[in-house]
Design a protein around this motif. Structure first.
Motif, PDB file in Angstrom:
ATOM      1  N   MET A  49       0.829  -1.176   0.000  1.00 38.85           N
ATOM      2  CA  MET A  49       0.000   0.000   0.000  1.00 38.85           C
ATOM      3  C   MET A  49       0.878   1.244   0.000  1.00 38.85           C
ATOM      4  SD  MET A  49      -2.623   1.338   2.730  1.00 38.85           S
ATOM      5  CE  MET A  49      -4.092   1.036   2.879  1.00 38.85           C
ATOM      6  N   LYS A  50       0.517   2.195  -0.832  1.00 41.75           N
ATOM      7  CA  LYS A  50       1.290   3.437  -0.897  1.00 41.75           C
ATOM      8  C   LYS A  50       0.969   4.326   0.283  1.00 41.75           C
ATOM      9  CE  LYS A  50       2.180   3.427  -5.692  1.00 41.75           C
ATOM     10  NZ  LYS A  50       2.811   4.157  -6.680  1.00 41.75           N
ATOM     11  N   ARG A  51       1.934   5.101   0.644  1.00 45.10           N
ATOM     12  CA  ARG A  51       1.821   6.000   1.779  1.00 45.10           C
ATOM     13  C   ARG A  51       1.058   7.270   1.415  1.00 45.10           C
ATOM     14  NH1 ARG A  51       6.349   9.013   4.723  1.00 45.10           N
ATOM     15  NH2 ARG A  51       5.262   9.182   6.659  1.00 45.10           N
ATOM     16  N   ARG A  52       0.368   7.840   2.377  1.00 49.04           N
ATOM     17  CA  ARG A  52      -0.274   9.137   2.184  1.00 49.04           C
ATOM     18  C   ARG A  52       0.757  10.218   2.464  1.00 49.04           C
ATOM     19  NH1 ARG A  52      -4.992   8.835   6.395  1.00 49.04           N
ATOM     20  NH2 ARG A  52      -3.148   8.322   7.577  1.00 49.04           N
ATOM     21  N   ASN A  53       0.809  11.213   1.601  1.00 47.76           N
ATOM     22  CA  ASN A  53       1.712  12.345   1.792  1.00 47.76           C
ATOM     23  C   ASN A  53       0.885  13.594   2.035  1.00 47.76           C
ATOM     24  OD1 ASN A  53       4.361  11.101   1.135  1.00 47.76           O
ATOM     25  ND2 ASN A  53       3.311  10.682  -0.796  1.00 47.76           N
ATOM     26  N   ALA A  54       1.011  14.164   3.234  1.00 51.21           N
ATOM     27  CA  ALA A  54       0.260  15.376   3.573  1.00 51.21           C
ATOM     28  C   ALA A  54       0.871  16.579   2.869  1.00 51.21           C
ATOM     29  CB  ALA A  54       0.266  15.593   5.080  1.00 51.21           C
ATOM     30  N   VAL A  55       0.013  17.481   2.427  1.00 53.79           N
ATOM     31  CA  VAL A  55       0.419  18.713   1.750  1.00 53.79           C
ATOM     32  C   VAL A  55      -0.205  19.881   2.500  1.00 53.79           C
ATOM     33  CG1 VAL A  55       0.262  20.042  -0.392  1.00 53.79           C
ATOM     34  CG2 VAL A  55       0.541  17.553  -0.489  1.00 53.79           C
ATOM     35  N   PHE A  56       0.600  20.891   2.770  1.00 55.76           N
ATOM     36  CA  PHE A  56       0.122  22.094   3.447  1.00 55.76           C
ATOM     37  C   PHE A  56       0.569  23.321   2.667  1.00 55.76           C
ATOM     38  CE2 PHE A  56       0.644  18.899   6.734  1.00 55.76           C
ATOM     39  CZ  PHE A  56      -0.561  18.975   7.411  1.00 55.76           C
ATOM     40  N   PRO A  57      -0.299  24.329   2.531  1.00 52.20           N
ATOM     41  CA  PRO A  57       0.124  25.578   1.896  1.00 52.20           C
ATOM     42  C   PRO A  57       1.099  26.322   2.811  1.00 52.20           C
ATOM     43  CG  PRO A  57      -2.095  25.796   2.748  1.00 52.20           C
ATOM     44  CD  PRO A  57      -1.693  24.373   2.959  1.00 52.20           C
ATOM     45  N   ALA A  58       1.926  27.121   2.207  1.00 52.96           N
ATOM     46  CA  ALA A  58       2.894  27.906   2.970  1.00 52.96           C
ATOM     47  C   ALA A  58       2.177  28.772   3.998  1.00 52.96           C
ATOM     48  CB  ALA A  58       3.707  28.788   2.019  1.00 52.96           C
ATOM     49  N   ASN A  59       2.725  28.840   5.188  1.00 54.21           N
ATOM     50  CA  ASN A  59       2.243  29.707   6.269  1.00 54.21           C
ATOM     51  C   ASN A  59       0.866  29.370   6.826  1.00 54.21           C
ATOM     52  OD1 ASN A  59       4.631  31.256   5.974  1.00 54.21           O
ATOM     53  ND2 ASN A  59       3.662  32.373   4.297  1.00 54.21           N
ATOM     54  N   ARG A  60       0.309  28.194   6.505  1.00 57.41           N
ATOM     55  CA  ARG A  60      -1.019  27.853   7.025  1.00 57.41           C
ATOM     56  C   ARG A  60      -1.033  26.486   7.713  1.00 57.41           C
ATOM     57  NH1 ARG A  60      -5.412  31.659   5.269  1.00 57.41           N
ATOM     58  NH2 ARG A  60      -6.797  29.904   5.377  1.00 57.41           N
ATOM     59  N   ARG A  61       0.108  25.833   7.822  1.00 61.06           N
ATOM     60  CA  ARG A  61       0.164  24.490   8.401  1.00 61.06           C
ATOM     61  C   ARG A  61      -0.411  24.458   9.822  1.00 61.06           C
ATOM     62  NH1 ARG A  61       4.242  20.125   7.135  1.00 61.06           N
ATOM     63  NH2 ARG A  61       3.581  18.455   8.493  1.00 61.06           N
ATOM     64  N   ALA A  62      -0.068  25.434  10.646  1.00 63.49           N
ATOM     65  CA  ALA A  62      -0.527  25.455  12.037  1.00 63.49           C
ATOM     66  C   ALA A  62      -2.048  25.491  12.117  1.00 63.49           C
ATOM     67  CB  ALA A  62       0.078  26.639  12.778  1.00 63.49           C
ATOM     68  N   LEU A  63      -2.702  26.213  11.211  1.00 62.65           N
ATOM     69  CA  LEU A  63      -4.160  26.292  11.189  1.00 62.65           C
ATOM     70  C   LEU A  63      -4.763  24.902  10.987  1.00 62.65           C
ATOM     71  CD1 LEU A  63      -6.754  28.073  11.065  1.00 62.65           C
ATOM     72  CD2 LEU A  63      -6.386  28.189   8.597  1.00 62.65           C
ATOM     73  N   TYR A  64      -4.215  24.140  10.049  1.00 62.86           N
ATOM     74  CA  TYR A  64      -4.722  22.797   9.790  1.00 62.86           C
ATOM     75  C   TYR A  64      -4.416  21.852  10.942  1.00 62.86           C
ATOM     76  CZ  TYR A  64      -5.847  24.232   5.080  1.00 62.86           C
ATOM     77  OH  TYR A  64      -6.402  24.868   4.001  1.00 62.86           O
ATOM     78  N   GLU A  65      -3.206  21.910  11.442  1.00 60.49           N
ATOM     79  CA  GLU A  65      -2.831  21.014  12.529  1.00 60.49           C
ATOM     80  C   GLU A  65      -3.644  21.296  13.796  1.00 60.49           C
ATOM     81  OE1 GLU A  65       1.457  21.116  12.746  1.00 60.49           O
ATOM     82  OE2 GLU A  65       1.592  19.637  11.130  1.00 60.49           O
ATOM     83  N   SER A  78     -11.230  32.393   3.498  1.00 64.71           N
ATOM     84  CA  SER A  78     -10.772  32.931   4.773  1.00 64.71           C
ATOM     85  C   SER A  78      -9.645  33.928   4.561  1.00 64.71           C
ATOM     86  CB  SER A  78     -10.302  31.805   5.693  1.00 64.71           C
ATOM     87  OG  SER A  78      -9.221  31.114   5.113  1.00 64.71           O
ATOM     88  N   ARG A  79      -9.626  34.885   5.448  1.00 67.67           N
ATOM     89  CA  ARG A  79      -8.519  35.839   5.490  1.00 67.67           C
ATOM     90  C   ARG A  79      -7.309  35.142   6.104  1.00 67.67           C
ATOM     91  NH1 ARG A  79     -12.202  40.483   8.248  1.00 67.67           N
ATOM     92  NH2 ARG A  79     -13.233  41.224   6.368  1.00 67.67           N
ATOM     93  N   SER A  80      -6.178  35.816   6.142  1.00 62.40           N
ATOM     94  CA  SER A  80      -4.946  35.199   6.658  1.00 62.40           C
ATOM     95  C   SER A  80      -5.078  34.755   8.113  1.00 62.40           C
ATOM     96  CB  SER A  80      -3.753  36.129   6.479  1.00 62.40           C
ATOM     97  OG  SER A  80      -3.974  37.339   7.168  1.00 62.40           O
ATOM     98  N   ASP A  81      -5.960  35.386   8.880  1.00 62.58           N
ATOM     99  CA  ASP A  81      -6.145  34.988  10.283  1.00 62.58           C
ATOM    100  C   ASP A  81      -7.186  33.879  10.440  1.00 62.58           C
ATOM    101  OD1 ASP A  81      -8.565  36.290   9.847  1.00 62.58           O
ATOM    102  OD2 ASP A  81      -8.312  37.736  11.467  1.00 62.58           O
ATOM    103  N   GLY A  82      -7.737  33.390   9.327  1.00 63.78           N
ATOM    104  CA  GLY A  82      -8.722  32.309   9.361  1.00 63.78           C
ATOM    105  C   GLY A  82     -10.163  32.770   9.433  1.00 63.78           C
ATOM    106  N   SER A  83     -10.395  34.076   9.563  1.00 63.20           N
ATOM    107  CA  SER A  83     -11.769  34.573   9.666  1.00 63.20           C
ATOM    108  C   SER A  83     -12.427  34.676   8.289  1.00 63.20           C
ATOM    109  CB  SER A  83     -11.779  35.948  10.356  1.00 63.20           C
ATOM    110  OG  SER A  83     -11.131  36.908   9.544  1.00 63.20           O
ATOM    111  N   PRO A  84     -13.766  34.586   8.239  1.00 64.03           N
ATOM    112  CA  PRO A  84     -14.476  34.682   6.968  1.00 64.03           C
ATOM    113  C   PRO A  84     -14.410  36.083   6.358  1.00 64.03           C
ATOM    114  CG  PRO A  84     -15.893  33.732   8.675  1.00 64.03           C
ATOM    115  CD  PRO A  84     -14.671  34.273   9.347  1.00 64.03           C
ATOM    116  N   GLU A  85     -14.236  36.139   5.062  1.00 66.57           N
ATOM    117  CA  GLU A  85     -14.359  37.388   4.308  1.00 66.57           C
ATOM    118  C   GLU A  85     -15.858  37.663   4.170  1.00 66.57           C
ATOM    119  OE1 GLU A  85     -14.597  40.579   2.251  1.00 66.57           O
ATOM    120  OE2 GLU A  85     -12.599  39.932   2.862  1.00 66.57           O
TER     121      GLU A  85
END
Length: 131
Positions: A1-17, A39-46
């Motif tokens: 079975m192939k491994r899953r590789n997580a992808v995160f956009p630059a500067n937003r990894r902490a939000l997802y984690e 979402s804006r850079s702080d995660g709030s809705p536009e």
């Protein structure tokens, strides 16, 4: 079975984690992208709907780029709308700018009654470069 590789956009990894999920998972030549919102850079809705849709596509593009992909690699799209009847024109205008020529990806639009303060969400599956 192939491994899953997580992808995160630059500067937003902490939000997802902080919320316990990945922005996308690359596996077996495909990229499975979680729902992206305007979402804006702080995660709030536009608050402006057209700008929220634009930001959702922009946030999606950031994740695609992090995986070495682009909008041209998308094969399947699912969008979620809190007021489809009144929002579809704005969404279709954005869609036409992003996917301006055939072949177009598959697309499923779903009306929902809650998106955690947002009014539009987009999730996709894309083809990936070799992982």
């Amino acid at each position: 079975m192939k491994r899953r590789n997580a992808v995160f956009p630059a500067n937003r990894r902490a939000l997802y984690e902080a919320h316990g999920y990945s922005a996308a998972i690359a596996s077996s030549g495909l990229l499975f992208v979680s729902g992206h919102v305007g979402s804006r850079s702080d995660g709030s809705p536009e608050p402006d709907f057209a700008e929220q849709v634009r930001l959702a596509f922009s946030n999606l593009e950031t994740t695609l780029v992090a995986a070495g992909c682009s909008f041209d690699d998308i094969v399947d799209v699912m969008t979620f709308h809190t007021d489809p009847e009144n929002q579809i024109e704005t969404v279709m205008a954005a869609k036409s700018r992003i996917f301006s020529k055939p072949p177009y990806p598959n697309w499923t639009a779903v009306g929902v009654n809650w998106l955690a303060g947002f009014d539009f969400e987009i999730k996709v599956i894309a083809q990936t470069p070799d992982w």
